[in-house]
Design a protein around this motif. Structure first.
Motif, PDB file in Angstrom:
ATOM      1  N   GLU A   1       0.791  -1.235   0.000  1.00  0.00           N
ATOM      2  CA  GLU A   1       0.000   0.000   0.000  1.00  0.00           C
ATOM      3  C   GLU A   1       0.814   1.272   0.000  1.00  0.00           C
ATOM      4  O   GLU A   1       0.329   2.327  -0.409  1.00  0.00           O
ATOM      5  CB  GLU A   1      -0.960   0.016   1.195  1.00  0.00           C
ATOM      6  N   SER A   2       2.063   1.233   0.461  1.00  0.00           N
ATOM      7  CA  SER A   2       2.871   2.448   0.480  1.00  0.00           C
ATOM      8  C   SER A   2       4.346   2.090   0.439  1.00  0.00           C
ATOM      9  O   SER A   2       4.744   0.969   0.770  1.00  0.00           O
ATOM     10  CB  SER A   2       2.570   3.277   1.736  1.00  0.00           C
TER      11      SER A   2
ATOM     12  N   GLU B   1       6.536   3.359   2.401  1.00  0.00           N
ATOM     13  CA  GLU B   1       6.990   3.219   3.781  1.00  0.00           C
ATOM     14  C   GLU B   1       6.759   1.792   4.287  1.00  0.00           C
ATOM     15  O   GLU B   1       7.613   1.215   4.961  1.00  0.00           O
ATOM     16  CB  GLU B   1       6.285   4.221   4.694  1.00  0.00           C
TER      17      GLU B   1
ATOM     18  N   GLU C   1       6.104   9.450   5.164  1.00  0.00           N
ATOM     19  CA  GLU C   1       6.603   9.677   3.822  1.00  0.00           C
ATOM     20  C   GLU C   1       6.030  10.933   3.188  1.00  0.00           C
ATOM     21  O   GLU C   1       4.881  11.294   3.376  1.00  0.00           O
ATOM     22  CB  GLU C   1       6.312   8.473   2.932  1.00  0.00           C
TER      23      GLU C   1
END
Length: 283
Positions: free
Chosen positions: A161-162, A164, A280
């Motif tokens: 999902e990200s 990070e 982030e």
């Protein structure tokens, strides 16, 4: 070094970076394509089992868990084993349990397989879960042994999902370091340690103080370890060999030291547990 370091090197009371710059990072390239095939094979295998044991890293109890298991929660008994508890800061363990319970996970065990901590709780809990729920494939239930374990390769979610979350997974060793970049990972680790006030690296490497500049930290690490490399520098009189710190070697040592627990226990999902916004940013 290609990273843009900060000049901040001071005490624990310093104003550490609030954001980690992640522009231009393509997290999709960090995870091998064969994992999608592995997920498909795993899903077909789940039809044959009566209870699912999901093993995840205790340092990231909330990040990067495979949604495939979420889909099966309402169908079969599900036990989440959070391993490497010896490397995780479990100060917020109650909050972890509350968050997981909110996601439908009530059966959770923290373990340390290297020292056999809590491992013996797994089979009794699985037996209890299976005994109190409908039995699947009764005609195929094992008798000798009474319990049969179907192991599967470790696979990640097809979509992270990200960036990070991808970095957290990388720090825990789920991705080959060179795919992400060891110096990038080391910088995110330093950012996380400082933000969470975990300064074990200062004592371990004999630094004068905590520091928010990954370049300065890696330089100190390289000097301490005697890791240097010769670099050719073009001057007006020709090429000159200059001895510089081996930043990649220092970054590798920084990462390995963290993974061995020598920097102290760390909870990489601490910001999520405390309700802080993602770190982030994209400039």
């Amino acid at each position: 070094m290609t990273l843009a370091p900060r000049a901040l090197c001071s005490t624990a009371q310093a104003a550490w970076r609030e954001n980690f710059l992640l522009s231009g990072r393509d997290v999709a390239r960090w995870f091998p394509g064969h994992m999608a095939k592995g997920l498909k094979k795993m899903k077909s295998s789940l039809k044959l089992v009566d209870c699912i044991i999901e093993v995840h890293d205790a340092r990231i109890p909330l990040s990067g868990r495979n949604p495939l298991f979420q889909e099966t929660l309402g169908l079969k008994p599900h036990l989440l084993v959070l391993n490497k508890m010896d490397l995780a800061d479990l100060t917020e363990q109650q909050k972890i349990m509350q968050r997981l319970e909110g996601e439908g996970l009530k059966n959770v065990i923290f373990t340390n397989c290297l020292k056999d901590e809590n491992v013996k709780q797994i089979i009794p809990m699985v037996t209890e879960l299976m005994g109190s729920s409908p039995r699947y494939h009764r005609g195929e239930v094992s008798e000798r042994p009474l319990m049969f374990l179907l192991d599967t390769p470790g696979v990640l979610a097809p979509r992270i999902e990200s960036v990070e979350t991808g970095l957290k997974l990388a720090l825990c060793g789920t991705v080959l370091d060179h795919l992400v970049g060891e110096e990038t990972m080391a910088d995110y680790l330093l950012f996380t340690l400082n933000r969470h006030q975990r300064f074990g690296y200062v004592q371990h490497y004999g630094l004068g103080s905590a520091c928010d500049s990954i370049e300065r930290v890696l330089k100190s690490v390289a000097v301490k370890l005697g890791k240097t490399q010769k670099v050719k520098v073009l001057t007006g009189t020709g090429d000159v060999n200059v001895v510089q710190p081996d930043y990649p070697a220092a970054a590798r040592d920084f990462l390995h030291t963290f993974r061995r627990g020598l920097l102290g226990p760390v909870m990489l999902d601490l910001d999520i547990l405390r309700g802080h916004p993602p770190a982030e940013t994209v400039p």
